[in-house]
Motif scaffolding. Structure first.
Motif, PDB file in Angstrom:
ATOM      1  N   CYS A  29       0.831  -1.210   0.000  1.00  0.00           N
ATOM      2  CA  CYS A  29       0.000   0.000   0.000  1.00  0.00           C
ATOM      3  C   CYS A  29       0.861   1.253   0.000  1.00  0.00           C
ATOM      4  CB  CYS A  29      -0.968  -0.011   1.179  1.00  0.00           C
ATOM      5  SG  CYS A  29      -0.208  -0.122   2.817  1.00  0.00           S
ATOM      6  N   SER A  33       1.002   3.837  -3.192  1.00  0.00           N
ATOM      7  CA  SER A  33       0.703   5.249  -2.942  1.00  0.00           C
ATOM      8  C   SER A  33       1.801   6.136  -3.515  1.00  0.00           C
ATOM      9  CB  SER A  33       0.559   5.494  -1.438  1.00  0.00           C
ATOM     10  OG  SER A  33      -0.539   4.785  -0.910  1.00  0.00           O
ATOM     11  N   PRO A  39      -4.074   1.598  -3.816  1.00  0.00           N
ATOM     12  CA  PRO A  39      -3.791   0.306  -3.181  1.00  0.00           C
ATOM     13  C   PRO A  39      -5.020  -0.594  -3.145  1.00  0.00           C
ATOM     14  CG  PRO A  39      -2.902   2.115  -1.872  1.00  0.00           C
ATOM     15  CD  PRO A  39      -3.788   2.733  -2.920  1.00  0.00           C
ATOM     16  N   ASP A  41      -5.417  -2.971  -0.894  1.00  0.00           N
ATOM     17  CA  ASP A  41      -5.754  -3.039   0.521  1.00  0.00           C
ATOM     18  C   ASP A  41      -4.657  -2.336   1.316  1.00  0.00           C
ATOM     19  OD1 ASP A  41      -3.627  -4.977   0.542  1.00  0.00           O
ATOM     20  OD2 ASP A  41      -5.087  -6.512   0.018  1.00  0.00           O
ATOM     21  N   TRP A  42      -4.967  -2.101   2.584  1.00  0.00           N
ATOM     22  CA  TRP A  42      -4.039  -1.390   3.459  1.00  0.00           C
ATOM     23  C   TRP A  42      -3.650  -2.306   4.612  1.00  0.00           C
ATOM     24  CZ3 TRP A  42      -2.099   3.533   2.650  1.00  0.00           C
ATOM     25  CH2 TRP A  42      -2.664   4.231   1.575  1.00  0.00           C
TER      26      TRP A  42
END
Length: 441
Positions: A29, A33, A39, A41-42
């Motif tokens: 992520c 970025s 992204p 997912d984080w």
């Protein structure tokens, strides 16, 4: 460098920090970025132990608590929060036999695969980039964290992931990392077919599916896809081609849009050529029956890599008919639509174009004009609603029984005969007209 973290990610990080723990967004992520990508997912990493994290949030799921991961549910979303850890010995070239939780971020980042995936971020400390991930993003390099041999020995799938990242991001692979991939490639045999399939498809659907060439050069493909290696070595001594079979395949992959079925069709469409190749007295190569042989390879390889049946069936059919040509008349195009299937026919046209554009210039204009003519007739047939399949026939099995036929095998044979009639003469597709023919031989 400033990264805009989603509110829920910030909320989780701030909650952990307010109770005396460290916490950062980490991994892919952060990389995405920086690259200006959204992204998928984080992920969050923290110095808090799993049980300590669970006490701070009202809704959590123990998704991988043995490895320090819990999922925090916030605002209808799930976020993986993992305790800093170091991995024990990797006994299966994929998973550590044990993990040890630690309180130091650097130790956690040290176990990660590539520098671009080993960065962490929070609003308080900004970007934590111990191993030069930002520099490697700026210069477009895939480089292992620390010792490449050690990283690939821990998890062999990282070898294929590294090539996949290069394909997706348009990066090159660092020399030391490449050598580690080459030396450890045989350990890919320990990786599950499902994992191999996932990485292969991500590579094929990337902007650079021809990075498969790099996987071949490094000895990666021969560990799970030796059929491709044979194609890379197969010459095509014919005026229609200017590349080896494998290089031709790589060029067709670049010529077709990034659809799952289409990219697989181009990957497999000529893989049968090395097995059927003959060379005549003039030194010209011939590949009679290569489409059927390629179809057999589709079934064998896609089964081996655990692909689903629907994908397998579509790819098989398009590979079988990828070289199907006919005199360009409406009758022949209707027959081709019947053979290939209405739902696949436009894909067949795309496949033929991609194939021709990766051949030599010999007769290229004529070949493309032929495809254009077929497409024009296909559009006219479709717009006129002409019947090319049993589902659109004006009579059904029930109609035949009501007309006096006995139920049984003859019903199906008669319907097939009537469909042949309608493909020849579309105006015959009326119930009245077809019933006149049911007793004809």
């Amino acid at each position: 460098m400033r990264i805009e973290l989603p509110d829920n990610v910030n909320s989780i990080i701030h909650t952990l920090e307010s109770h005396g723990y460290e916490a950062y967004a980490v991994g892919g992520c952060v990389r995405d970025s920086i690259l200006g990508r959204t992204p998928e997912d984080w992920d969050i990493t923290t110095s808090a132990m799993p049980e300590e994290t669970k006490k701070l949030f009202s809704h959590t799921v123990d998704t991988g608590i043995a490895h320090g991961t819990i999922t925090v549910l916030l605002g209808g979303e799930g976020f993986e929060v993992t305790t800093y850890r170091v991995d024990g010995k990797y006994e299966d070239s994929r998973h550590p036999s044990e993990v040890t939780f630690v309180r130091n971020l650097k130790e956690d980042l040290l176990r990660r695969d590539f520098t671009i995936n080993a960065m962490a971020y929070n609003e308080k400390d900004g970007l934590v980039d111990i191993f030069g991930g930002l520099r490697d993003i700026e210069t477009g390099i895939i480089r292992c964290v620390g010792d490449a041999h050690a990283r690939f020995s821990e998890d062999a799938l990282r070898i294929l992931r590294g090539v996949r990242f290069a394909a997706q991001l348009g990066f090159e692979i660092d020399g030391v990392t490449r050598e580690g991939m080459r030396l450890l490639a045989p350990s890919l045999q320990k990786i599950s077919a499902e994992r191999i399939q996932t990485e292969l498809m991500k590579m094929l659907l990337s902007p650079r599916p021809d990075m498969l060439r790099e996987a071949w050069r490094l000895g990666i493909t021969k560990e799970f896809f030796p059929e491709f290696d044979r194609a890379m070595a197969a010459e095509q001594e014919t005026p229609h081609h200017m590349y080896t079979v494998g290089e031709h395949i790589l060029h067709t992959l670049q010529n077709i849009r990034n659809d799952r079925v289409l990219r697989l069709v181009m990957l497999f469409h000529d893989l049968g050529k090395p097995e059927v190749k003959t060379v005549d007295e003039q030194g010209t190569a011939h590949f009679k029956g290569h489409a059927e042989k390629s179809r057999e390879i589709v079934r064998r390889v896609l089964k081996r890599l655990k692909f689903d049946n629907a994908t397998m069936q579509s790819v098989e059919k398009l590979v079988l008919y990828h070289d199907y040509r006919m005199p360009v008349t409406k009758k022949n195009v209707r027959r081709a639509m019947n053979k290939i299937g209405e739902e696949l026919f436009t894909l067949y046209l795309e496949v033929r174009r991609a194939d021709v554009l990766a051949q030599s210039m010999y007769q290229r204009e004529e070949k493309l004009a032929d495809i254009d003519e077929v497409e024009t007739l296909y559009r006219e047939i479709t717009e006129a609603g002409q019947c090319v399949a049993l589902k659109d026939l004006a009579v059904t099995g029930r109609d035949l029984i009501e007309a006096g036929m006995e139920p049984g095998r003859e019903i199906g044979m008669t319907l097939s005969r009537l469909l042949d009639l309608v493909i020849e003469t579309p105006e015959s597709n009326t119930k009245e007209e077809l019933l006149k023919h049911i007793w004809m031989e």
